[in-house]
Design a protein around this motif. Structure first.
Motif, PDB file in Angstrom:
ATOM      1  N   PHE A 105       5.356  -7.231  -6.644  1.00 31.45           N
ATOM      2  CA  PHE A 105       3.959  -7.638  -7.177  1.00 31.45           C
ATOM      3  C   PHE A 105       3.867  -9.034  -6.533  1.00 31.45           C
ATOM      4  O   PHE A 105       2.939  -9.708  -7.027  1.00 31.45           O
ATOM      5  N   ALA A 106       4.136  -9.678  -5.537  1.00 28.24           N
ATOM      6  CA  ALA A 106       4.795 -11.183  -5.095  1.00 28.24           C
ATOM      7  C   ALA A 106       4.039 -11.028  -4.718  1.00 28.24           C
ATOM      8  O   ALA A 106       3.840 -10.528  -3.339  1.00 28.24           O
ATOM      9  N   PHE A 107       3.271 -12.424  -3.909  1.00 26.25           N
ATOM     10  CA  PHE A 107       2.777 -13.444  -3.373  1.00 26.25           C
ATOM     11  C   PHE A 107       3.527 -13.972  -2.926  1.00 26.25           C
ATOM     12  O   PHE A 107       3.593 -14.744  -3.328  1.00 26.25           O
ATOM     13  N   GLY A 108       2.835 -15.038  -1.506  1.00 29.22           N
ATOM     14  CA  GLY A 108       2.936 -15.960  -1.248  1.00 29.22           C
ATOM     15  C   GLY A 108       2.337 -17.239  -1.142  1.00 29.22           C
ATOM     16  O   GLY A 108       1.459 -17.199  -2.591  1.00 29.22           O
ATOM     17  N   ASP A 109       2.695 -18.249  -0.687  1.00 30.03           N
ATOM     18  CA  ASP A 109       1.365 -19.042  -0.857  1.00 30.03           C
ATOM     19  C   ASP A 109      -0.562 -18.482  -0.095  1.00 30.03           C
ATOM     20  O   ASP A 109      -0.490 -17.093  -0.516  1.00 30.03           O
ATOM     21  N   ARG A 110      -1.866 -19.366  -1.294  1.00 31.43           N
ATOM     22  CA  ARG A 110      -2.268 -18.519  -1.490  1.00 31.43           C
ATOM     23  C   ARG A 110      -3.770 -18.309   0.136  1.00 31.43           C
ATOM     24  O   ARG A 110      -4.128 -17.441  -0.133  1.00 31.43           O
ATOM     25  N   ASP A 111      -3.123 -19.237   0.628  1.00 31.17           N
ATOM     26  CA  ASP A 111      -3.813 -18.577   1.949  1.00 31.17           C
ATOM     27  C   ASP A 111      -3.101 -17.359   2.949  1.00 31.17           C
ATOM     28  O   ASP A 111      -4.108 -17.267   4.293  1.00 31.17           O
ATOM     29  N   ARG A 112      -2.230 -16.655   2.299  1.00 36.33           N
ATOM     30  CA  ARG A 112      -1.369 -15.686   2.902  1.00 36.33           C
ATOM     31  C   ARG A 112      -2.168 -14.613   2.207  1.00 36.33           C
ATOM     32  O   ARG A 112      -1.979 -13.310   3.415  1.00 36.33           O
ATOM     33  N   ILE A 113      -2.803 -14.288   1.350  1.00 35.78           N
ATOM     34  CA  ILE A 113      -2.945 -13.211   1.229  1.00 35.78           C
ATOM     35  C   ILE A 113      -4.768 -12.815   1.290  1.00 35.78           C
ATOM     36  O   ILE A 113      -5.685 -13.536   0.996  1.00 35.78           O
ATOM     37  N   THR A 114      -4.902 -12.376   2.265  1.00 34.48           N
ATOM     38  CA  THR A 114      -6.436 -12.596   3.235  1.00 34.48           C
ATOM     39  C   THR A 114      -6.884 -11.541   3.048  1.00 34.48           C
ATOM     40  O   THR A 114      -6.408 -10.053   2.727  1.00 34.48           O
ATOM     41  N   MET A 115      -7.333 -10.781   3.805  1.00 32.81           N
ATOM     42  CA  MET A 115      -8.386  -9.734   3.436  1.00 32.81           C
ATOM     43  C   MET A 115      -8.194  -8.605   4.407  1.00 32.81           C
ATOM     44  O   MET A 115      -8.212  -7.268   4.213  1.00 32.81           O
ATOM     45  N   THR A 116      -7.351  -8.617   4.998  1.00 28.06           N
ATOM     46  CA  THR A 116      -6.661  -7.721   6.138  1.00 28.06           C
ATOM     47  C   THR A 116      -5.592  -7.133   5.906  1.00 28.06           C
ATOM     48  O   THR A 116      -4.457  -6.503   6.477  1.00 28.06           O
ATOM     49  N   VAL A 117      -4.557  -7.825   4.859  1.00 30.38           N
ATOM     50  CA  VAL A 117      -3.414  -7.289   3.788  1.00 30.38           C
ATOM     51  C   VAL A 117      -3.893  -5.198   3.597  1.00 30.38           C
ATOM     52  O   VAL A 117      -4.981  -5.057   2.585  1.00 30.38           O
ATOM     53  N   PRO A 118      -2.600  -4.873   3.342  1.00 30.98           N
ATOM     54  CA  PRO A 118      -2.865  -3.464   2.809  1.00 30.98           C
ATOM     55  C   PRO A 118      -4.043  -3.483   1.788  1.00 30.98           C
ATOM     56  O   PRO A 118      -4.129  -2.159   1.152  1.00 30.98           O
ATOM     57  N   PHE A 119      -3.382  -3.690   0.254  1.00 31.54           N
ATOM     58  CA  PHE A 119      -4.089  -3.583  -0.537  1.00 31.54           C
ATOM     59  C   PHE A 119      -5.183  -3.954  -0.251  1.00 31.54           C
ATOM     60  O   PHE A 119      -6.694  -3.060  -1.098  1.00 31.54           O
ATOM     61  N   MET A 120      -5.625  -4.699  -0.210  1.00 31.30           N
ATOM     62  CA  MET A 120      -6.810  -5.512   0.301  1.00 31.30           C
ATOM     63  C   MET A 120      -8.093  -4.836   1.574  1.00 31.30           C
ATOM     64  O   MET A 120      -9.367  -4.217   0.970  1.00 31.30           O
ATOM     65  N   ARG A 121      -7.271  -4.429   2.300  1.00 31.16           N
ATOM     66  CA  ARG A 121      -7.966  -3.405   3.285  1.00 31.16           C
ATOM     67  C   ARG A 121      -8.432  -2.087   2.213  1.00 31.16           C
ATOM     68  O   ARG A 121      -9.455  -1.080   2.097  1.00 31.16           O
ATOM     69  N   ALA A 122      -7.352  -1.482   1.437  1.00 31.37           N
ATOM     70  CA  ALA A 122      -7.549   0.157   1.037  1.00 31.37           C
ATOM     71  C   ALA A 122      -8.600  -0.541   0.377  1.00 31.37           C
ATOM     72  O   ALA A 122      -9.725   0.700   0.333  1.00 31.37           O
ATOM     73  N   TYR A 123      -8.710  -1.268  -0.906  1.00 31.90           N
ATOM     74  CA  TYR A 123      -9.601  -1.674  -2.063  1.00 31.90           C
ATOM     75  C   TYR A 123     -11.115  -1.813  -0.535  1.00 31.90           C
ATOM     76  O   TYR A 123     -12.943  -1.518  -1.893  1.00 31.90           O
ATOM     77  N   THR A 124     -11.381  -2.244   0.263  1.00 31.41           N
ATOM     78  CA  THR A 124     -12.845  -2.559   1.180  1.00 31.41           C
ATOM     79  C   THR A 124     -13.011  -1.396   1.089  1.00 31.41           C
ATOM     80  O   THR A 124     -14.286  -1.092   1.110  1.00 31.41           O
ATOM     81  N   GLU A 125     -12.281  -0.526   1.842  1.00 32.22           N
ATOM     82  CA  GLU A 125     -13.327   0.882   2.478  1.00 32.22           C
ATOM     83  C   GLU A 125     -12.964   1.801   1.306  1.00 32.22           C
ATOM     84  O   GLU A 125     -13.805   2.397   1.879  1.00 32.22           O
ATOM     85  N   LEU A 126     -12.885   1.488   0.425  1.00 28.92           N
ATOM     86  CA  LEU A 126     -12.630   3.027  -0.527  1.00 28.92           C
ATOM     87  C   LEU A 126     -14.062   2.267  -0.707  1.00 28.92           C
ATOM     88  O   LEU A 126     -14.771   3.298  -1.655  1.00 28.92           O
ATOM     89  N   LEU A 127     -14.218   1.230  -1.411  1.00 29.03           N
ATOM     90  CA  LEU A 127     -15.691   1.062  -1.642  1.00 29.03           C
ATOM     91  C   LEU A 127     -16.944   0.928  -0.561  1.00 29.03           C
ATOM     92  O   LEU A 127     -17.762   1.759  -1.021  1.00 29.03           O
ATOM     93  N   VAL A 128     -16.562   0.904   0.342  1.00 30.60           N
ATOM     94  CA  VAL A 128     -18.205   1.256   1.292  1.00 30.60           C
ATOM     95  C   VAL A 128     -18.448   2.450   1.398  1.00 30.60           C
ATOM     96  O   VAL A 128     -19.220   3.522   1.386  1.00 30.60           O
ATOM     97  N   ALA A 129     -16.891   3.333   0.702  1.00 29.05           N
ATOM     98  CA  ALA A 129     -16.524   5.276   1.455  1.00 29.05           C
ATOM     99  C   ALA A 129     -17.609   5.290  -0.062  1.00 29.05           C
ATOM    100  O   ALA A 129     -18.478   6.364   0.558  1.00 29.05           O
ATOM    101  N   THR A 130     -16.887   4.883  -1.244  1.00 30.52           N
ATOM    102  CA  THR A 130     -17.556   5.112  -2.361  1.00 30.52           C
ATOM    103  C   THR A 130     -19.172   5.293  -2.558  1.00 30.52           C
ATOM    104  O   THR A 130     -20.228   5.925  -3.180  1.00 30.52           O
ATOM    105  N   CYS A 131     -19.361   4.364  -2.239  1.00 31.50           N
ATOM    106  CA  CYS A 131     -21.351   3.499  -2.463  1.00 31.50           C
ATOM    107  C   CYS A 131     -21.705   5.119  -1.280  1.00 31.50           C
ATOM    108  O   CYS A 131     -22.896   5.280  -2.084  1.00 31.50           O
TER     109      CYS A 131
END
Length: 547
Positions: A294-320
């Motif tokens: 679960f290692a991350f790089g520089d803060r600005d490299r954690i964007t909304m398009t990385v896999p775990f963030m895409r999964a989270y936001t798409e699941l939120l929309v579908a669930t709602c």
């Protein structure tokens, strides 16, 4: 019994009336013990995650997820169209700017965008009290007058965010029936005072008592809020179901219980929000000590398009949308600079990209941190929504998200640079210093920083130390290296700081929460307990809005 231990002034006389305090006391007598039990449950779950147990969708609530018949209450009056929401603290000037902004909703934030000095908390309640009644005004120390010029029917609908379950209000002491005394719950205090003073007035004005619920970690915590809502409405003779809540999904445990959270709050729920910055912090914190998986790089490299963030936001929309709830997007941290046209152009382009993605993914609205961003965000959602108030009817049946998808950090760039390490130290130090003076939302290096983004900075530092990371330039990131950078940044910033700065205290706190043996779950807990002043710095009111 609730005892007021903080100082009194005109704001406290208006807000802390005997009737309001009695109502807050009733909330504590009924629910404070359950709050403590749920906080203990959080600690157990955190220990399990730290010891190697990955979160999973609950087998015990599978029937709730499989039942396609239930739906949430949905939008209340004034919440049907939420395409752009402006977030910000509740001091009078910022509130007036928000109410004049043209946004559909104002998230009146007593949480991450507010440093919880006694003056800020009670003053924020006074601001909301006056705003609800249409009599909010403010005159700056320079003599400039601020007033709400937008007709009431066109002002943003107010949705208040109380502080999270983990926080206390040290200026109110609660004594339970067994005679035990402790600081009051910040959540019950913030909710209780706002509801008591404003619920009936809001309904009379054609809107309602609406809340953003922060940092939930389970559907049991959602159930507690629902029981509080029922209790509060019955206490004042208001029909049950008048309250509407939007839950911020900003912790990893909550992402695995979105549907159950909606179910528990179904009679009072309007939607869910993708609280992206706290979510990233939760990902780092939850798996602290789990090594490089679960290692991350520089803060600005954690964007909304990385896999775990895409999964989270798409699941939120579908669930709602499956349950008739609004899905509200998060806040891009980029802000305009009215003195730098080129920087503003870059910020607007980044915000437009972010909001275009959200609208295209099915979100019904989004957050912005500054009034100048509203036209940009509005244009992207107008292009998708047109005349429709939302796109709840877009079900996103194409979304299939597994537990592994929610934990997939492999697509994130794990590169750490010398500049990234120094930036985290500098940003955290500057934010904490402002927070200790009473400012909860701070513009730093072209980004809006609040408590959540500062948490990311300090937790990344700790993760890199624990993982023995070496930067791209070959520097070992250890306690000694980070401590050295902290001393350099402290000297640099202190040399140009005005009188009365809190950089020495901020540095001491940052050493504790990033470099100490223990890793506090929230930096604001020790900061509030030992360092926070009781009066805000007046200069803080000149900052732009943030969330």
């Amino acid at each position: 019994m609730i005892e007021i231990t903080g100082p009194r002034d005109d704001a406290t006389d208006t807000i802390l009336t005997p009737e309001a305090i009695a109502f807050v006391d009733h909330l504590h007598q009924a629910f404070a013990a359950r709050r403590q039990e749920l906080l203990a449950e959080r600690q157990r779950h955190r220990a399990e995650a730290g010891n190697g147990r990955d979160p999973r969708f609950l087998s015990t609530t599978e029937a709730i997820r499989d039942d396609r018949t239930w739906r949430v209450a949905g939008a209340g009056p004034g919440l049907e169209d939420r395409r752009v929401e402006i977030t910000g603290p509740t001091d009078p000037k910022m509130a007036i700017n928000a109410l004049n902004s043209g946004a559909r909703v104002w998230l009146a934030d007593l949480e991450d965008a507010t440093s919880p000095t006694w003056a800020n908390i009670v003053g924020g309640q006074r601001t909301l009290h006056d705003a609800v009644r249409g009599r909010l005004a403010f005159t700056s120390t320079e003599g400039k007058e601020y007033r709400v010029t937008t007709p009431f029917e066109h002002t943003p609908t107010i949705v208040m965010r109380p502080r999270g379950w983990h926080l206390v209000e040290k200026h109110l002491a609660f004594t339970d029936r067994a005679g035990r005394t402790a600081p009051a719950s910040a959540s019950l205090t913030d909710f209780g005072l706002y509801f008591w003073h404003n619920a009936a007035e809001l309904v009379a004005n054609g809107r309602g008592p609406y809340f953003y619920l922060p940092k939930l970690e389970s559907h049991h915590e959602a159930r507690l809020w629902n029981d509080i809502f029922v209790f509060a409405q019955q206490r004042i003779g208001m029909p049950v179901g008048t309250i509407r809540a939007t839950v911020l999904i900003e912790t990893i445990p909550a992402a695995f219980e979105m549907e159950e959270i909606l179910f528990e709050l179904r009679d009072h729920c309007a939607g869910l929000n993708a609280g992206r910055w706290d979510y990233i912090f939760s990902m780092i914190k939850t798996f602290q000590g789990r090594g490089r998986r679960f290692a991350f790089g520089d803060r600005d490299r954690i964007t909304m398009t990385v896999p775990f963030m895409r999964a989270y936001t798409e699941l939120l929309v579908a669930t709602c949308h499956r349950r008739g709830a609004h899905a509200i997007g998060g806040m891009s941290a980029f802000i305009p600079n009215r003195r730098d046209a080129e920087a503003t152009e870059r910020a607007l382009a980044r915000v437009a990209d972010d909001k275009r993605r959200e609208a295209g993914d099915g979100f019904d609205g989004t957050w912005v941190a500054h009034p100048d961003l509203i036209p940009t965000a509005l244009a992207e959602f107008d292009a998708v929504l047109g005349d429709r108030p939302n796109q709840v009817d877009r079900l996103r049946d194409d979304v299939q998200v597994s537990a592994d998808d929610l934990l997939d950090v492999r697509g994130a760039d794990a590169t750490v640079t010398d500049a990234g390490v120094r930036s985290n130290v500098s940003v955290a130090l500057r934010y904490i210093e402002a927070w200790l003076r009473g400012t909860g939302a701070v513009a730093i290096d072209g980004l809006m920083e609040d408590a959540a983004t500062a948490e990311i900075s300090r937790s990344l530092l700790r993760q890199w130390i624990d993982n023995r990371v070496v930067t791209a330039e070959g520097t070992a990131v250890d306690r000694e290296a980070v401590a050295r950078i902290l001393e350099e940044e402290l000297a640099r910033l202190s040399a140009v700081a005005p009188a009365g700065d809190r950089f020495a205290d901020a540095a001491e706190l940052l050493r504790e929460v990033a470099l100490g043996e223990e890793f506090p779950t929230f930096l604001t807990i020790p900061a509030y307990a030992r360092y926070l002043v009781d009066t805000p710095d007046a200069s803080s009111q000149e900052l732009p809005l943030a969330g």
